[in-house]
Design an enzyme around this catalytic site. Structure first.
Site, mmCIF file in Angstrom:
data_model
loop_
_atom_site.group_PDB
_atom_site.id
_atom_site.type_symbol
_atom_site.label_atom_id
_atom_site.label_comp_id
_atom_site.label_asym_id
_atom_site.label_seq_id
_atom_site.Cartn_x
_atom_site.Cartn_y
_atom_site.Cartn_z
ATOM 1 N N THR A 185 -49.285 42.594 51.954
ATOM 2 C CA THR A 185 -48.360 41.099 52.024
ATOM 3 C C THR A 185 -47.626 40.443 51.091
ATOM 4 O O THR A 185 -45.904 40.707 50.875
ATOM 5 C CB THR A 185 -49.048 39.791 52.304
ATOM 6 O OG1 THR A 185 -49.600 40.121 53.615
ATOM 7 C CG2 THR A 185 -47.777 38.499 52.512
ATOM 8 N N GLU A 238 -42.954 41.114 51.123
ATOM 9 C CA GLU A 238 -42.107 39.589 50.717
ATOM 10 C C GLU A 238 -40.587 40.095 49.699
ATOM 11 O O GLU A 238 -40.007 40.343 49.554
ATOM 12 C CB GLU A 238 -43.557 38.791 50.618
ATOM 13 C CG GLU A 238 -43.626 38.154 51.693
ATOM 14 C CD GLU A 238 -43.090 38.221 52.928
ATOM 15 O OE1 GLU A 238 -42.071 38.241 52.695
ATOM 16 O OE2 GLU A 238 -43.871 38.023 54.047
ATOM 17 N N GLU A 263 -33.966 43.505 66.292
ATOM 18 C CA GLU A 263 -33.411 43.042 66.808
ATOM 19 C C GLU A 263 -33.807 44.604 68.253
ATOM 20 O O GLU A 263 -34.349 45.323 67.365
ATOM 21 C CB GLU A 263 -31.843 43.045 67.049
ATOM 22 C CG GLU A 263 -31.292 41.768 66.272
ATOM 23 C CD GLU A 263 -31.524 40.397 66.693
ATOM 24 O OE1 GLU A 263 -31.804 40.897 68.165
ATOM 25 O OE2 GLU A 263 -31.320 39.816 66.478
ATOM 26 N N VAL A 274 -30.564 50.468 56.114
ATOM 27 C CA VAL A 274 -30.637 52.209 55.416
ATOM 28 C C VAL A 274 -30.481 52.974 56.099
ATOM 29 O O VAL A 274 -31.373 53.420 56.783
ATOM 30 C CB VAL A 274 -32.105 51.506 54.241
ATOM 31 C CG1 VAL A 274 -32.776 52.454 53.718
ATOM 32 C CG2 VAL A 274 -31.715 50.274 53.824
#
Length: 714
Positions: A224, A228, A242, A251
């Site tokens: 995690t 982040e 999306e 990228v």
């Protein structure tokens, strides 16, 4: 663009299936949609990143010079379960160091078609060993919050004291990581580089998913924080957030992906956008797979993050938050005793020493000197490794009332004349010994610059900007006031921290023989930032009271932002109040009646906003200062006194009818309020169910006047 709240509700709804959820991108997009300036900054960062990547060959990874990034973990906990161990924090640090440098043991599990794309950064995350004041630190802070409810994803409530959290260290020079109880099923969230330098900048991690030991499956490998941190360095989710085949993460070497992955996928994994080998890069740290399935960044993800370290987050490279240990260094670390103010004339000097070098410390001398007095030396032998400390206590010392300098000095470490860093071998603290309480009234108009001659003292812990007399004719009454120059209290320039505290300590007061006591002062204050801004670290003014010589305090006044200011609009220049920009403040000291040596502290908490002024400070026996004199003393008797609980109040003379009687205990708590009663001139009360101690009867009359009487219950 999707509505932020809708996305949050949706993501939380799928969390019950142990799905990784990260609020960083949703929060970031929400900000960009509602903040024009943030959108502009983000566009500039993206343009810089595009140019940076274009200037480098496709296969180039991070630079050859290792970048050291100081990290501070703020553990904000309500109960012991949330107060994660140092072990888990060290585990987490090791994980991100391996993941960002492609040194993780499970990187061999990356499928063969994707191995040529593995990227790495030449970075080293270290726990900060110097705080913003340059003092030695472990890089871990712990704060037990009184907030029982979880912190809310994206609101930054864990990052400010007013909502139960803690302020960051300077976010330009430290990677701040808050570990706390996050609401819902959120694993964590991060700010993007467009927030670089702001007081909200950094990572927030749920305590449940930090480190390894005790972390909850399936997010128990510390990935995690890796995910982040990717956002912190400007990486987006690999599918572009999306659900289509046109939106990308920006990228070039990450495959187009329709939506997020989940669980532990099996290679190859295909979707509507990738129907042929090698398929979806579900093992990328910026996907939503379980921790055991996340394995890699790509080369261009690493280059994109490198761009940020040379752009929006370049200040991290010049941080003084980490100092590489020298070979041989012993430091005076913490003075435990004496405190700056001593009510007693006797104390036991005590200091801790800390090893800051790689070489083991086996012996040293530590000396104590008070003023120009005799030097007392103690010898120590033992074993101190890097960052080990030892506490040394001297024999008790008795001092006369007055000001003294207390000095602790290291000599002959390991038998040598000096270590490699003699600058930290001496610590000095100035102290005030002895208390001479004065009776009321106390009046201070700050006309004389030397307030110490009248028993006041200023505590300037960081030896930087502090309280001082104002310029001529900047006052409510007379020619001068006292003010705190928050306008120029820039932590980044002065090498101090946000939330710095500067105190005015009033002369100690004797409130044993008064029936009431009221503190009043005129205030003028402004903020640089518009007070309607939802999230900010505000300048704060507090008044604290202690009856045990500063061992504990009650906060009886605490104002900031809208409650503090005396001018409505933000002031973008050095604030100097006009005659109409002052407000009277009245504080009731009733709970402290009966005490001697009452210590009152006016505290400024600076966050680089604007100036605060005080003038015409008074502590009076029962008189509020306002448009009219508010408190009067009518002829009232109370008997028997002391009492076992049965009490009679007798009003001998008053042309004004009694409206209310309130009984208040020594903690300032109302224990009985007879506001609905119709009163005669003799009133009986039963306080037999109350604890023994001092009580105040507060009588309010119909003209607004107030009389107070003390009662001792035995």
């Amino acid at each position: 663009m999707r509505i932020f709240l809708t996305a949050v509700i949706f993501l939380q709804s799928i969390a019950v299936f142990a799905q990784r959820i990260c609020g960083s991108e949703e929060h970031h997009r929400h900000i960009l949609a509602n903040d024009v300036q943030a959108k502009k900054v983000n566009e500039e960062i993206e343009e810089f990143t595009r140019k940076y990547i274009a200037d480098r060959a496709y296969m180039k990874t991070a630079g050859n010079i290792e970048v050291i990034i100081p990290v501070v973990f703020h553990v904000v906990y309500y109960n012991n379960d949330q107060n994660i161990s140092d072990q888990r924090i060290h585990e987490q640090l090791e994980i991100i160091n391996k993941d960002f440098n492609a040194l993780n043991e499970d990187i061999s599990n990356v499928p063969a078609p994707f191995r040529p794309l593995i990227g790495k950064m030449n970075v080293k995350f270290v726990l900060a060993n110097r705080d913003p004041q340059g003092k030695v630190t472990s890089g871990i802070t712990r704060y037990q919050t009184s907030r029982a409810t979880a912190f809310i994803m994206g609101t930054h409530d864990v990052k400010k004291t007013s909502t139960g959290g803690v302020y960051p260290w300077d976010t330009r020079y430290y990677l701040n990581v808050w570990v706390c109880n996050l609401n819902g099923a959120w694993l964590g969230y991060s700010t993007f580089p467009s927030d670089a330098g702001k007081t909200t900048d950094g990572l927030v991690l749920s305590y449940k998913y930090t480190g390894k030991t005790g972390a909850l499956k399936p997010f128990h490998f510390g990935r995690t924080a890796t995910h982040e941190l990717g956002h912190y360095f400007n990486l987006y989710h690999i599918w572009g957030d999306e659900n289509d085949c046109t939106t990308d993460d920006g990228v070039a070497d990450t495959p187009i992906q329709y939506t997020n992955s989940a669980g532990t996928p099996v290679f190859p994994k295909y979707d509507d956008c990738n129907k042929t080998s090698p398929g979806v890069m579900f093992m990328n740290y910026m996907d939503y797979s379980n921790d055991t399935a996340l394995l890699m960044f790509t080369r261009l993800q690493a280059t994109r993050m490198e761009a940020i370290l040379n752009g929006a987050r370049a200040s991290l490279k010049s941080s003084k938050g980490y100092v590489a240990p020298v070979n041989f260094d012993l430091s005076t670390y913490t003075i435990h005793s004496p405190a700056r103010i001593l009510c007693e004339n006797n104390f036991t000097p005590s200091v801790s020493l800390l090893s800051l070098g790689y070489e083991k410390i086996t012996s040293f001398n530590i000396s104590l000197q008070i003023g120009d007095g005799e030097i007392v030396t103690k010898s120590w032998s033992g074993e101190l490794n890097l960052y080990d400390s030892v506490k040394i206590d001297f024999d008790p010392v008795g001092l006369a009332n007055g000001s003294h300098d207390v000095k602790f000095m290291i000599s002959f470490p390991n038998g040598q004349p000096a270590d490699d860093n003699p600058a930290n071998d001496v610590s000095i603290i100035g102290i005030q010994v002895g208390v001479e309480s004065r009776t009321l009234p106390l009046n201070e108009n700050f006309e004389d610059e030397n307030i110490s001659s009248r028993g006041f003292s200023v505590i300037n812990s960081d030896n930087s900007i502090t309280w001082k007399r104002s310029a001529y004719k900047v006052s409510k009454k007379g020619d001068y006031s006292y003010f705190m120059n928050n306008n120029e209290y820039n932590p980044d320039v002065l090498n101090v921290s946000y939330d710095e505290k500067d105190d005015i300590v009033l002369p100690f007061l004797d409130l044993r023989e008064v029936d009431s006591a009221v503190m009043s002062f005129y205030l003028a204050a402004a903020q640089y930032t518009n007070v309607n801004q939802a999230v900010n670290n505000w300048d704060t003014l507090k008044v604290l009271v202690s009856v045990d010589c500063g061992a504990t305090y009650d906060v009886i006044y605490n104002k900031y932002a809208k409650d503090l200011i005396t001018v409505a609009a933000a002031v973008k220049t050095f604030f100097t109040p006009t005659a109409s920009e002052w407000r009277i403040e009245n504080l009731d000291l009733t709970p402290y009646l009966g005490y001697n040596n009452v210590m009152i502290v006016i505290r400024n908490v600076s966050n680089f906003e604007n100036n605060i002024y005080i003038d015409d400070l008074k502590v009076n026996d029962g008189k509020f200062v306002s448009v009219r004199e508010y408190v009067t003393q009518k002829d009232v008797e109370i008997y028997p006194n002391p009492s076992n609980g049965s009490v009679v109040l007798k009003i001998n003379e008053s042309s004004v009818r009694l409206k209310q009687v309130v009984w208040i205990n020594a903690l300032g708590q109302t224990v009985l309020d007879n506001s609905e009663k119709t009163y005669s001139n003799i009133i009986q009360f039963d306080l037999s169910n109350q604890a023994k101690g001092l009580y105040i009867a507060k009588l309010v009359f119909e003209d607004g006047s107030v009389t107070t009487k003390k009662l001792l219950l035995e």
